[in-house]
Design a protein around this motif. Sequence first.
Motif: not given
Length: 353
Positions: A1-4, A171-174, A179-182, A204-206
Amino acid sequence: MQFNSLAQPTGATTMATQPEHLLHGGNLDAARQRFPSAPEPWIDLSTGINPFPYSIPPLTPEIWSRLPQRSHELALREAAARSYGAQNQDMVVPASGTQALIQILPRLIARSQIAILSPTYSEHAKAWRHEGHYVVEVPDLTTIASARVAIVVNPNNPTGQVIPTERLRGVAAELQSRDGLLVVDEAFADVMAPDVSLIPDLPPATIVLRSFGKMYGLAGLRLGFAITHEDLASQLRDYFGPWAVSGPALSIGAAALADIAWREKAVTRLQNAQRRLDALLETCGGCSVIGGTPLFRLATHSRAAQVADTLAQHGILVRQFSYAPTWLRFGLPGPEESWRRLEQALRAIGTNI
């Protein structure tokens, strides 16, 4: 994920219905105004801060007169990585307290639906709503639905509930799949078993938040950390820019985090104090302890508001909750004099309420 950027997506709505000023622990100024006849000094049990603080090491005069040095920041990041179990110091982002991170993260993500496991620390919802996100406070992680960001305080404040790391990784995998974030706030994880933390095997994405001041009893230092994978960590550090943490905080934090022997002794001391407080609350105050961590205890009483007022009349501040009127949160007393005053006040409650 990139910050937007914070471009508003089509159809998004905001929820800005919460009060601007939320009730927190530690507000001794307000307590003194409300109870001007209370004895001094006040005993502040309304926070979850270690009452046995780390001894501040000697600091050179240059720490105060020079800009913070990059070498000192790298030393702090390395000490934090070792202490928290991160794979390397490039995953560590120091900040002037986790509160700063809580307020900044919502500014870096496009306005989205945010699921927050609640009830919990109220500043998370406030910060995301303030930046225009659609915040849904959910009772369990099966109800995050299509949220782009999920926020979990683990162990939870004020209940002490712990979500197993296996569940959080799911939850992180979901979230990663869309392209979400935990975001996991581990502010009180230092006093828990090591397997409570996601950091040693970070999915990832955490992003994991860690508080320095609570465990080390130095809340006024204002130091906290975000720990995430290197790409997100680099973006966060770029956002903060140079000198994000003061020179004294860099030096004190690095020394304390490297002092493993102190931390082990502190955890044992806190566990003993927790058991002592539980017994005192139940035998003298008529409270039932229903949760918490070794840094704070959550208790219930059918007349919790009266209990809080009676304690305040004795110069003792505890945390109340508008959404749970029978709940009271107690931090740990420190010096023996504080324990004595608390016992006397609780016995007065048992007699008068």
